[in-house]
Design an enzyme around this catalytic site. Structure first.
Site, PDB file in Angstrom:
ATOM      1  N   TYR A  26      -0.048  -4.887   3.222  1.00 24.49           N
ATOM      2  CA  TYR A  26      -0.052  -3.504   2.751  1.00 24.49           C
ATOM      3  C   TYR A  26      -1.340  -3.051   2.072  1.00 24.49           C
ATOM      4  O   TYR A  26      -1.452  -1.887   1.713  1.00 24.49           O
ATOM      5  CB  TYR A  26       1.129  -3.295   1.791  1.00 24.49           C
ATOM      6  CG  TYR A  26       2.458  -3.607   2.431  1.00 24.49           C
ATOM      7  CD1 TYR A  26       2.941  -2.845   3.486  1.00 24.49           C
ATOM      8  CD2 TYR A  26       3.225  -4.686   1.997  1.00 24.49           C
ATOM      9  CE1 TYR A  26       4.155  -3.135   4.087  1.00 24.49           C
ATOM     10  CE2 TYR A  26       4.445  -4.977   2.585  1.00 24.49           C
ATOM     11  CZ  TYR A  26       4.901  -4.201   3.628  1.00 24.49           C
ATOM     12  OH  TYR A  26       6.102  -4.496   4.223  1.00 24.49           O
ATOM     13  N   HIS A 101       3.254   3.753   9.106  1.00 24.63           N
ATOM     14  CA  HIS A 101       3.518   2.439   8.513  1.00 24.63           C
ATOM     15  C   HIS A 101       2.181   1.758   8.276  1.00 24.63           C
ATOM     16  O   HIS A 101       1.317   1.758   9.163  1.00 24.63           O
ATOM     17  CB  HIS A 101       4.384   1.572   9.432  1.00 24.63           C
ATOM     18  CG  HIS A 101       5.737   2.167   9.665  1.00 24.63           C
ATOM     19  ND1 HIS A 101       6.743   2.082   8.733  1.00 24.63           N
ATOM     20  CD2 HIS A 101       6.223   2.882  10.707  1.00 24.63           C
ATOM     21  CE1 HIS A 101       7.807   2.722   9.200  1.00 24.63           C
ATOM     22  NE2 HIS A 101       7.514   3.223  10.390  1.00 24.63           N
TER      23      HIS A 101
END
EC number: 4.2.1.10
Length: 150
Positions: A26, A101
């Site tokens: 991330y 995403h």
């Protein structure tokens, strides 16, 4: 002259942990840092960006229901694979949206491969890290402006 473009950025559960949660997937920037940069980029293009992040599905649904945005950028996070209610909220307001995403969900666990949003999204961006948000923002603004010119 076209009216100012309004974008709503919706971030789902656990994205409040960006910067410390699995940075290999991330990234190292916090959600606040990412949102601040997106607001600056939107402003440079004469657009405004509102943001909500919540771990509670109903709060995201309420924000979508109450929005007067021209376009939504959504990272539903774990709700991607589970939330018919969030999908229905997006369909109910009929505001076009891009699904984002940070990680490539298709290169991860099999349960992450299914999305309740992708088939209704204008587009899907995954695996490009925080740059995916910037691509989505640019696309959203361009699409709204093109529609305003018609």
């Amino acid at each position: 002259m076209s009216k100012a473009v309004k974008i709503l950025l919706v971030n789902g559960p656990n994205l409040n942990l960006l910067g410390r949660r699995e940075p290999g997937h991330y990234g190292h920037h916090t959600l606040a840092q990412i949102v601040e940069q997106l607001k600056l980029l939107a402003g440079e293009q004469g657009a405004s960006l509102d943001h909500i992040q919540s771990n509670a599905e109903h709060e995201l649904i309420d924000a979508i229901h109450q929005s007067d945005a021209d376009f939504i950028i959504i990272n539903p996070a774990a709700f991607t694979h589970t939330s018919v209610a969030l999908r229905d909220a997006l369909l109910g307001v009929a505001i076009p949206f891009i699904e984002v995403h940070l990680s490539n969900v298709h290169a991860r666990e099999a349960f992450r491969h299914h999305s309740y949003f992708s088939d209704k999204a204008v587009g899907v961006i995954c695996g490009l890290g925080e740059q995916g948000y910037r691509y989505a923002l640019d696309s959203a603004i361009a699409r709204v402006r093109a529609a305003q010119e018609k």
